[in-house]
Design a protein around this motif. Structure first.
Motif, PDB file in Angstrom:
ATOM      1  N   LEU A   1     -16.985 -56.088 -24.867  1.00 43.72           N
ATOM      2  CA  LEU A   1     -17.070 -57.258 -23.996  1.00 43.72           C
ATOM      3  C   LEU A   1     -17.783 -56.955 -22.683  1.00 43.72           C
ATOM      4  O   LEU A   1     -18.548 -57.773 -22.167  1.00 43.72           O
ATOM      5  N   GLU A   2     -17.532 -55.786 -22.124  1.00 39.83           N
ATOM      6  CA  GLU A   2     -18.214 -55.414 -20.881  1.00 39.83           C
ATOM      7  C   GLU A   2     -19.709 -55.215 -21.121  1.00 39.83           C
ATOM      8  O   GLU A   2     -20.540 -55.650 -20.318  1.00 39.83           O
ATOM      9  N   LEU A   3     -20.050 -54.561 -22.222  1.00 37.82           N
ATOM     10  CA  LEU A   3     -21.458 -54.329 -22.535  1.00 37.82           C
ATOM     11  C   LEU A   3     -22.193 -55.649 -22.717  1.00 37.82           C
ATOM     12  O   LEU A   3     -23.281 -55.850 -22.162  1.00 37.82           O
ATOM     13  N   ASP A   4     -21.608 -56.563 -23.487  1.00 37.22           N
ATOM     14  CA  ASP A   4     -22.245 -57.860 -23.720  1.00 37.22           C
ATOM     15  C   ASP A   4     -22.305 -58.684 -22.437  1.00 37.22           C
ATOM     16  O   ASP A   4     -23.287 -59.376 -22.168  1.00 37.22           O
ATOM     17  N   ALA A   5     -21.233 -58.622 -21.643  1.00 35.51           N
ATOM     18  CA  ALA A   5     -21.197 -59.383 -20.397  1.00 35.51           C
ATOM     19  C   ALA A   5     -22.292 -58.921 -19.441  1.00 35.51           C
ATOM     20  O   ALA A   5     -22.897 -59.740 -18.738  1.00 35.51           O
ATOM     21  N   SER A   6     -22.548 -57.626 -19.408  1.00 33.37           N
ATOM     22  CA  SER A   6     -23.582 -57.111 -18.501  1.00 33.37           C
ATOM     23  C   SER A   6     -24.939 -57.735 -18.828  1.00 33.37           C
ATOM     24  O   SER A   6     -25.709 -58.088 -17.927  1.00 33.37           O
ATOM     25  N   LYS A   7     -25.207 -57.905 -20.102  1.00 29.01           N
ATOM     26  CA  LYS A   7     -26.487 -58.503 -20.515  1.00 29.01           C
ATOM     27  C   LYS A   7     -26.490 -60.005 -20.287  1.00 29.01           C
ATOM     28  O   LYS A   7     -27.497 -60.576 -19.839  1.00 29.01           O
ATOM     29  N   ASP A   8     -25.370 -60.656 -20.586  1.00 29.91           N
ATOM     30  CA  ASP A   8     -25.291 -62.109 -20.427  1.00 29.91           C
ATOM     31  C   ASP A   8     -25.388 -62.526 -18.960  1.00 29.91           C
ATOM     32  O   ASP A   8     -26.072 -63.498 -18.619  1.00 29.91           O
ATOM     33  N   PHE A   9     -24.690 -61.820 -18.091  1.00 23.57           N
ATOM     34  CA  PHE A   9     -24.741 -62.155 -16.668  1.00 23.57           C
ATOM     35  C   PHE A   9     -26.158 -61.974 -16.119  1.00 23.57           C
ATOM     36  O   PHE A   9     -26.619 -62.768 -15.299  1.00 23.57           O
ATOM     37  N   LEU A  10     -26.839 -60.941 -16.563  1.00 22.67           N
ATOM     38  CA  LEU A  10     -28.201 -60.713 -16.087  1.00 22.67           C
ATOM     39  C   LEU A  10     -29.134 -61.820 -16.577  1.00 22.67           C
ATOM     40  O   LEU A  10     -29.970 -62.305 -15.815  1.00 22.67           O
TER      41      LEU A  10
END
Length: 226
Positions: A112-121
């Protein structure tokens, strides 16, 4: 933004409980990273709360809303379809910070953290820079993406310390599959509801900048699903 505020701020007590557990187990390396993680999530919640305030809105205080009951007891059936699918096979008791297996926390949160980092960017990159509110939110979301990347990195390292490289890759594959199934469950639920979503905001400035809503399962975890 309301969903992100709730997810980020709501994960703080969970992470702090895990930090205390790591300290009790004399794992200072993990305790330090969990403490930093909790601090980051608190700041992220404040960023989204501030963005809502700029729109003269704030998150509803769900604690003040009447709660549905069944035979005099709280109805716990209406849980997030995302989490129900993501943690399929795990009971609520098993997901409490004092009981949750470290390997489960590391792997589930890493995805979830890995995906969130990309989504937020990606979301930050869509915001214009020619208007002050959007420009500030863009900067805030970019910094959040950087933090999430750091969280994913320490969680990956923690997995390798606990499980070894081969088992880490296996765990990542499992929770990646769970994430896909959880997203499908969330979309299916959304379609079944006719695309209707309950409002999470009210008009006016918030009484407090940070919500006290807590999440039992690593909702570090619902930032994407929110």
């Amino acid at each position: 933004m309301a969903g992100f505020q709730l997810a980020e701020s709501g994960s703080v007590p969970f992470l702090e409980a895990l930090r205390d557990r790591a300290q009790a187990e004399e794992n200072s390396w993990l305790a330090e990273r969990l403490d930093r993680h909790a601090s980051d999530e608190r700041r992220h919640g404040q960023i989204f709360a501030h963005a809502l305030k700029q729109l003269n809105k704030h998150v509803i205080d769900f604690k003040k809303l009447p709660q549905k009951t069944v035979d005099g007891k709280l109805d716990e059936r209406k849980r997030s379809p995302f989490f129900d699918a993501y943690f399929q096979g795990y009971s609520q008791e098993q997901l409490k910070p004092q009981n949750m297996e470290w390997a489960v926390f590391f792997a589930s949160t890493y995805i979830l953290e890995l995906d969130a980092s990309k989504d937020f960017l990606r979301m930050a990159n869509t915001l214009p820079e020619d208007e002050s509110h959007s420009a500030n939110l863009k900067k805030g979301m970019t910094s959040i993406a950087q933090d999430e990347t750091g969280h994913a990195a320490y969680l990956r390292e923690a997995m390798e310390r606990y499980l070894g490289l081969a088992a880490t890759e296996q765990a990542i594959d499992e929770w990646r599959t769970r994430k896909v199934n959880a997203m499908l469950a969330m979309v299916t639920n959304f379609v079944q509801k006719g695309g209707q979503m309950a409002s999470m905001v009210e008009e006016g400035a918030p009484v407090e900048m940070e919500t006290s809503l807590t999440s039992q399962s690593n909702s570090v975890l619902e930032k994407v699903a929110a």
